[in-house]
Design a protein around this motif. Structure first.
Motif, PDB file in Angstrom:
ATOM      1  N   ALA A 103      41.736  37.988  51.865  1.00 37.26           N
ATOM      2  CA  ALA A 103      40.971  38.280  50.653  1.00 37.26           C
ATOM      3  C   ALA A 103      41.376  37.282  49.576  1.00 37.26           C
ATOM      4  O   ALA A 103      42.564  37.064  49.337  1.00 37.26           O
ATOM      5  N   LEU A 104      40.392  36.679  48.925  1.00 39.35           N
ATOM      6  CA  LEU A 104      40.642  35.722  47.846  1.00 39.35           C
ATOM      7  C   LEU A 104      40.182  36.349  46.534  1.00 39.35           C
ATOM      8  O   LEU A 104      39.022  36.742  46.392  1.00 39.35           O
ATOM      9  N   VAL A 105      41.108  36.452  45.584  1.00 36.91           N
ATOM     10  CA  VAL A 105      40.796  37.052  44.288  1.00 36.91           C
ATOM     11  C   VAL A 105      40.845  35.973  43.214  1.00 36.91           C
ATOM     12  O   VAL A 105      41.873  35.310  43.033  1.00 36.91           O
ATOM     13  N   GLY A 106      39.724  35.799  42.516  1.00 35.07           N
ATOM     14  CA  GLY A 106      39.617  34.776  41.482  1.00 35.07           C
ATOM     15  C   GLY A 106      38.790  33.613  41.989  1.00 35.07           C
ATOM     16  O   GLY A 106      39.259  32.850  42.834  1.00 35.07           O
ATOM     17  N   VAL A 107      37.553  33.484  41.510  1.00 34.79           N
ATOM     18  CA  VAL A 107      36.665  32.441  42.017  1.00 34.79           C
ATOM     19  C   VAL A 107      36.295  31.442  40.921  1.00 34.79           C
ATOM     20  O   VAL A 107      35.155  31.031  40.784  1.00 34.79           O
ATOM     21  N   GLY A 108      37.304  31.075  40.145  1.00 31.10           N
ATOM     22  CA  GLY A 108      37.132  29.975  39.205  1.00 31.10           C
ATOM     23  C   GLY A 108      37.108  28.661  39.955  1.00 31.10           C
ATOM     24  O   GLY A 108      36.795  28.614  41.155  1.00 31.10           O
ATOM     25  N   LEU A 110      39.559  26.709  41.067  1.00 28.19           N
ATOM     26  CA  LEU A 110      40.463  26.705  42.216  1.00 28.19           C
ATOM     27  C   LEU A 110      39.959  27.637  43.306  1.00 28.19           C
ATOM     28  O   LEU A 110      39.957  27.289  44.490  1.00 28.19           O
ATOM     29  N   GLY A 111      39.517  28.832  42.917  1.00 22.87           N
ATOM     30  CA  GLY A 111      39.011  29.783  43.900  1.00 22.87           C
ATOM     31  C   GLY A 111      37.809  29.258  44.654  1.00 22.87           C
ATOM     32  O   GLY A 111      37.690  29.446  45.868  1.00 22.87           O
ATOM     33  N   HIS A 112      36.909  28.577  43.950  1.00 22.58           N
ATOM     34  CA  HIS A 112      35.750  27.958  44.600  1.00 22.58           C
ATOM     35  C   HIS A 112      36.216  26.972  45.676  1.00 22.58           C
ATOM     36  O   HIS A 112      35.681  26.950  46.797  1.00 22.58           O
ATOM     37  N   ALA A 113      37.182  26.138  45.312  1.00 25.19           N
ATOM     38  CA  ALA A 113      37.666  25.129  46.254  1.00 25.19           C
ATOM     39  C   ALA A 113      38.312  25.776  47.472  1.00 25.19           C
ATOM     40  O   ALA A 113      38.090  25.361  48.614  1.00 25.19           O
ATOM     41  N   LEU A 114      39.121  26.807  47.247  1.00 28.31           N
ATOM     42  CA  LEU A 114      39.776  27.491  48.359  1.00 28.31           C
ATOM     43  C   LEU A 114      38.760  28.200  49.249  1.00 28.31           C
ATOM     44  O   LEU A 114      38.879  28.179  50.481  1.00 28.31           O
ATOM     45  N   ALA A 129      36.648  38.022  52.302  1.00 29.83           N
ATOM     46  CA  ALA A 129      36.070  38.624  51.103  1.00 29.83           C
ATOM     47  C   ALA A 129      36.514  37.865  49.867  1.00 29.83           C
ATOM     48  O   ALA A 129      37.643  37.364  49.805  1.00 29.83           O
ATOM     49  N   LEU A 130      35.625  37.781  48.887  1.00 28.05           N
ATOM     50  CA  LEU A 130      35.896  37.146  47.601  1.00 28.05           C
ATOM     51  C   LEU A 130      35.757  38.188  46.499  1.00 28.05           C
ATOM     52  O   LEU A 130      34.822  38.997  46.518  1.00 28.05           O
ATOM     53  N   PHE A 131      36.670  38.147  45.520  1.00 30.63           N
ATOM     54  CA  PHE A 131      36.644  39.123  44.436  1.00 30.63           C
ATOM     55  C   PHE A 131      36.854  38.442  43.090  1.00 30.63           C
ATOM     56  O   PHE A 131      37.526  37.413  42.993  1.00 30.63           O
ATOM     57  N   ASP A 132      36.294  39.067  42.066  1.00 29.17           N
ATOM     58  CA  ASP A 132      36.532  38.621  40.699  1.00 29.17           C
ATOM     59  C   ASP A 132      36.267  39.804  39.772  1.00 29.17           C
ATOM     60  O   ASP A 132      35.553  40.744  40.136  1.00 29.17           O
ATOM     61  N   ALA A 133      36.880  39.739  38.573  1.00 30.77           N
ATOM     62  CA  ALA A 133      36.661  40.796  37.592  1.00 30.77           C
ATOM     63  C   ALA A 133      35.585  40.430  36.581  1.00 30.77           C
ATOM     64  O   ALA A 133      35.155  41.285  35.801  1.00 30.77           O
ATOM     65  N   ASP A 134      35.147  39.179  36.609  1.00 33.32           N
ATOM     66  CA  ASP A 134      34.144  38.704  35.657  1.00 33.32           C
ATOM     67  C   ASP A 134      32.750  39.104  36.157  1.00 33.32           C
ATOM     68  O   ASP A 134      32.301  38.627  37.209  1.00 33.32           O
ATOM     69  N   PRO A 135      32.040  39.964  35.424  1.00 31.33           N
ATOM     70  CA  PRO A 135      30.708  40.408  35.878  1.00 31.33           C
ATOM     71  C   PRO A 135      29.741  39.255  36.098  1.00 31.33           C
ATOM     72  O   PRO A 135      28.843  39.351  36.951  1.00 31.33           O
ATOM     73  N   SER A 136      29.935  38.142  35.368  1.00 26.62           N
ATOM     74  CA  SER A 136      29.026  37.009  35.534  1.00 26.62           C
ATOM     75  C   SER A 136      29.213  36.304  36.869  1.00 26.62           C
ATOM     76  O   SER A 136      28.336  35.567  37.323  1.00 26.62           O
ATOM     77  N   ARG A 137      30.368  36.513  37.508  1.00 28.61           N
ATOM     78  CA  ARG A 137      30.617  35.884  38.810  1.00 28.61           C
ATOM     79  C   ARG A 137      30.294  36.807  39.975  1.00 28.61           C
ATOM     80  O   ARG A 137      30.082  36.351  41.094  1.00 28.61           O
ATOM     81  N   VAL A 138      30.322  38.101  39.720  1.00 33.86           N
ATOM     82  CA  VAL A 138      30.028  39.068  40.783  1.00 33.86           C
ATOM     83  C   VAL A 138      28.583  38.878  41.244  1.00 33.86           C
ATOM     84  O   VAL A 138      27.659  38.785  40.441  1.00 33.86           O
ATOM     85  N   GLY A 139      28.397  38.808  42.553  1.00 32.96           N
ATOM     86  CA  GLY A 139      27.076  38.576  43.120  1.00 32.96           C
ATOM     87  C   GLY A 139      26.820  37.127  43.468  1.00 32.96           C
ATOM     88  O   GLY A 139      25.875  36.818  44.208  1.00 32.96           O
TER      89      GLY A 139
END
Length: 257
Positions: A103-108, A110-114, A129-139
């Motif tokens: 599971a990868l948490v944080g898709v800024g 660095l997260g995008h690259a990983l 699975a990919l996760f983030d707390a920012d609603p603008s990134r969810v989805g």
């Protein structure tokens, strides 16, 4: 002596062999040996000497032979190590015989690259699975995976049998994310955030801080530059004054302070 293939003990078909109790330093070098072995296999090598493998992995041959002896692997005199068999042995010890879900948490950035790094799949892992707390990134969809909200972590971790988590969040959020990963049953964490995590006993954490690695390289560059610029002799016997009144040895006060 020849190499022994991992497998059940004689008379016990299908028995699972016990894992060797390896020194941490040996465990840290096994992935380097595995990388070198895969490169050798890809270039058509069936066997490799200890000297050849050591050079490819960047260690000395005596250390390599000692490390591999912990695996019960001694090679064959005059032939060396069977590349395919040694890959099998090391992958077994490292638990890479199955593709482990991550599971990868944080898709800024660095997260995008990983998330898009294809090397994970070839080394025994899959980003499940990919996760983030920012609603603008969810989805958002990255490399075929839809970013889920961190609140969904426990449900998805259970469904995907995720035991490894990667944290690629800002430092301020990392401890909270680690707590949520642990609560979801994750027992191993790779932390890219520049902070120290507090986790319960039984949870393993590996930290990757690129800034620290660059700072260490900066020290070596600084040291090389200072050595080439130092005079042969001087009024302080060749010692260079450092901030705070210390000499270059770090043990004496500078004269006159």
């Amino acid at each position: 002596m020849s190499q022994q293939r991992p497998g059940g003990q004689s008379g016990q078909p299908g028995a699972v062999p016990a894992l060797p109790d390896l020194p941490e330093a040996t465990v840290a070098r096994l992935p380097e040996y595995l990388r070198a072995l895969h490169n050798l296999a890809e270039t058509g090598h069936d066997t490799v000497s200890s000297e050849g493998l050591a050079a490819a992995a960047g260690v000395n041959s005596a250390k390599l032979r000692k490390d591999l002896s912990h695996l019960g692997s001694y090679g064959t005199r005059g032939v060396g190590y069977d590349v395919a068999l040694l890959i099998e042995q090391i992958e077994y010890v490292l638990g890479l015989t199955q593709r482990r879900a991550v599971a990868l948490v944080g898709v800024g950035n660095l997260g995008h690259a990983l998330a898009g790094y294809a090397g994970f799949a070839t080394r025994g892992f899959r980003i499940a699975a990919l996760f983030d707390a920012d609603p603008s990134r969810v989805g958002e969809q990255i490399s075929g995976l839809v970013v889920r909200h961190i609140e969904d972590l426990a449900e998805i971790a259970a469904a995907e049998s995720i035991a490894i988590g990667v944290i690629a969040t800002p430092a301020a959020a990392a401890q909270s994310v680690a707590d949520q990963l642990v609560a979801a049953g994750v027992t191993s964490i790779l932390n890219f955030a520049p902070c120290v995590l507090s986790v319960p006993e039984g949870v393993d954490v590996r930290k990757v801080d690129l800034a620290i690695e660059l700072q260490i390289l900066s020290f070596h560059e600084h040291r090389k530059a200072s050595l080439t610029s130092l005079p042969a002799t001087g009024p302080t016997g060749g010692l260079t004054a450092l901030p705070g009144g210390l000499s270059a040895t770090g043990t004496e006060e500078a004269v006159g302070t």
